[in-house]
Design a protein around this motif. Sequence first.
Motif, PDB file in Angstrom:
ATOM      1  N   UNK A  35       0.819  -1.213   0.000  1.00  0.00           N
ATOM      2  CA  UNK A  35       0.000   0.000   0.000  1.00  0.00           C
ATOM      3  C   UNK A  35       0.856   1.268   0.000  1.00  0.00           C
ATOM      4  N   UNK A  36       1.694   1.424   1.002  1.00  0.00           N
ATOM      5  CA  UNK A  36       2.473   2.657   1.145  1.00  0.00           C
ATOM      6  C   UNK A  36       3.897   2.416   0.649  1.00  0.00           C
ATOM      7  N   UNK A  37       4.215   2.978  -0.503  1.00  0.00           N
ATOM      8  CA  UNK A  37       5.542   2.822  -1.095  1.00  0.00           C
ATOM      9  C   UNK A  37       6.379   4.075  -0.838  1.00  0.00           C
ATOM     10  N   UNK A  38       7.642   3.866  -0.583  1.00  0.00           N
ATOM     11  CA  UNK A  38       8.578   4.965  -0.384  1.00  0.00           C
ATOM     12  C   UNK A  38       9.133   5.430  -1.734  1.00  0.00           C
ATOM     13  N   UNK A  39       9.060   6.721  -1.985  1.00  0.00           N
ATOM     14  CA  UNK A  39       9.676   7.304  -3.167  1.00  0.00           C
ATOM     15  C   UNK A  39      10.925   8.026  -2.677  1.00  0.00           C
ATOM     16  N   UNK A  40      12.066   7.412  -2.867  1.00  0.00           N
ATOM     17  CA  UNK A  40      13.305   7.869  -2.243  1.00  0.00           C
ATOM     18  C   UNK A  40      13.580   9.352  -2.524  1.00  0.00           C
ATOM     19  N   UNK A  41      13.855  10.059  -1.448  1.00  0.00           N
ATOM     20  CA  UNK A  41      14.205  11.467  -1.566  1.00  0.00           C
ATOM     21  C   UNK A  41      13.040  12.407  -1.774  1.00  0.00           C
ATOM     22  N   UNK A  42      11.811  11.857  -1.931  1.00  0.00           N
ATOM     23  CA  UNK A  42      10.651  12.717  -2.203  1.00  0.00           C
ATOM     24  C   UNK A  42       9.579  12.544  -1.121  1.00  0.00           C
ATOM     25  N   UNK A  43       9.078  11.330  -0.987  1.00  0.00           N
ATOM     26  CA  UNK A  43       7.999  11.103  -0.039  1.00  0.00           C
ATOM     27  C   UNK A  43       7.433   9.709  -0.172  1.00  0.00           C
ATOM     28  N   UNK A  44       6.096   9.625  -0.245  1.00  0.00           N
ATOM     29  CA  UNK A  44       5.433   8.319  -0.260  1.00  0.00           C
ATOM     30  C   UNK A  44       4.262   8.353  -1.232  1.00  0.00           C
ATOM     31  N   UNK A  45       3.817   7.148  -1.630  1.00  0.00           N
ATOM     32  CA  UNK A  45       2.671   7.031  -2.522  1.00  0.00           C
ATOM     33  C   UNK A  45       1.793   5.880  -2.057  1.00  0.00           C
TER      34      UNK A  45
END
Length: 236
Positions: free
Chosen positions: A214-224
């Motif tokens: 469900x909650x994926x980490x977008x490195x250096x930016x945030x989450x999706x």
Amino acid sequence: MTDILLLEDDESVNRGIEFTLQKAGYQVASAGTISQAKKFFDQNPEIPMLICDVNLPDGNGTSLISDIRRTNQNMHIICLTALDQEMDQVLGYEAGADDYITKPFSLSVLLLKVNAYFRKQQNGESGNYIRSGNLKADLDAMKLYRDEEEISLTKNEWKMFSMFVKHPKQILSKAQILEQLFDMEGDFVDENTLAVYIRRLRGKIEPDPSHPEYIKNIRGIGYIWNQSCARQGGGR
């Protein structure tokens, strides 16, 4: 006819809740002890809602809830519990409570829960839900379910979860999430604490938190929120 019986021994808290509910148009009766509440309930067995503190001068509120549930399955019962006292919440549910709110709490959040219940009773609404995977969120009642089993979330976990499911498949920056979690009542969440909240939320909703769906980490930016969401019921 009285709409709500309020059982709270702290006079300032009692007055604040009573004033807020009465201002919203509800007929409220107040009690400060279990014995007072029992007396009122005996005289008004069809009262629709009980808002009940757990720790009271003459006992534990869960005992009153258990007594009520032996004769009344329809009353909607909201427990008031101390912050982070998970056992109080568990005992409240086991006794027959329908919902809980932790102290200290926002009166607007309590009113939201009360309004949601009475609106559904009046209009026969099916609810304002979002479904995503095997999760279902009742946005009005602020409750989350996995395969019909309720998942207990803290206030900030709910804020974060609802922000994600209202913006599925969109990258949310850490700054956006932190702004959502900032509480005008004084709570502040920094970037390090955000990572802790994300980890705790994953632990509650993910089948395998080490490999989140469900909650994926977008490195250096945030989450999706990486799953699609479907809105159901009386959405706003």
